[in-house]
Design a protein around this motif. Sequence first.
Motif: not given
Length: 393
Positions: A19-39
């Motif tokens: 959290g905090g800035t887009a530079g921390h949030i966006e990669p976290a959400l991109a990872l979340a999207d990828a996890v959901r695609r795989l699982r």
Amino acid sequence: MPDRPRSQARPLSVVVAGGGTAGHIEPALALADAVRRLRPDAVVTALGTERGLETTLVPKRGYALALVPPVPLPRKPSKDLLALPWRVLRSVRRTRKVLREVGADVVVGFGGYVALPAYLASRLPGTRVPVVVHEANASAGLANKVGARHAAAVAAAVPGSGLDGPVIGMPLRRAITTLDRDALRAKARAHFGLDPDAPTLLVFGGSQGARSLNEAMEGAAEALGAAGIGVLHAHGPKNTVHVGQVSGAPPYVAVPYLERMDLAYAAADLAICRSGAMTVAEVSAVGLPAIYVPLPHGNGEQRLNALPVVEHGGGEIVEDADLTPERIVELVVPMLTSGERLSAMSAGARRTGHADADETLARMVLEVVEGDADADDPRGTMGAVARHEENDQ
């Protein structure tokens, strides 16, 4: 290892801390999207604070947000430093409660205000879960240095971060990594009201804008217009720019904020921007040549972020103090009037990008949790990393 084995009957529970800035949030959400695609049955919870951009970005992407007290780490001795132990303790307690409530199987940290308490809470008895750390910057921050000491896996976006782990790139949204700038150019320019054919410069300084970029562009606008160059300039919601339209010149379009960065990238032939880790990763991934103007604060990480792109011929670095109207015109006009040079710079930028970093990191996370070297890929995580290294040759 977790204090309790994960039941295969319940969904995988992943907690992302960025959290905090887009530079921390966006990669976290991109990872979340990828996890959901795989699982597809995985449940992802994002940790955040009530004052961060995550309060808007996370719900918009369809993920649960759990708020914890922020733990900003002072760079210099101050009264804030004296309050740090109490802030850490309070945040760790709240974070521990969240990890228990969601039955966390793994914590994936990206640095920032919520990463440190997440790393600490994950090691407490009764809560112990494995940690995966991703470092976005060329110089690792304090929170990730702490987290990496006991992490089950560590990865970095660029070389030289100081953390021991493979360089996999920055997890990015699929809207960026699959962007076809050429195919979208006409639509993108029509969307912003830009000239459909003129060479076009994109200027942006992060979500809040950048005063030095704004002031330099005000002085350069007339000369750029006279040279037949169009401009799309995101000046920040609290800032304005004052430029006169040159008769017969392509439009100079100034907006407070760019909701559609994909269209902004597609509309542009060249960018002038800061060099935060997320910005550099996105700009290089889409193959957009850029003039990077590192933020003149911090420990110099923004300059380090841009260096690999510059070394591959994908951009130039101009120090903030040297960004004058004259310097902009001197650099931009020759670049934008040479299609051959722009093509070479675009290819150079792409060579530093990692379009599949999101899924590479997701497979690392799944391997840590499940001990499954397969993770839907016979070559497993190390195979994914190997492919990155092969592509960089």
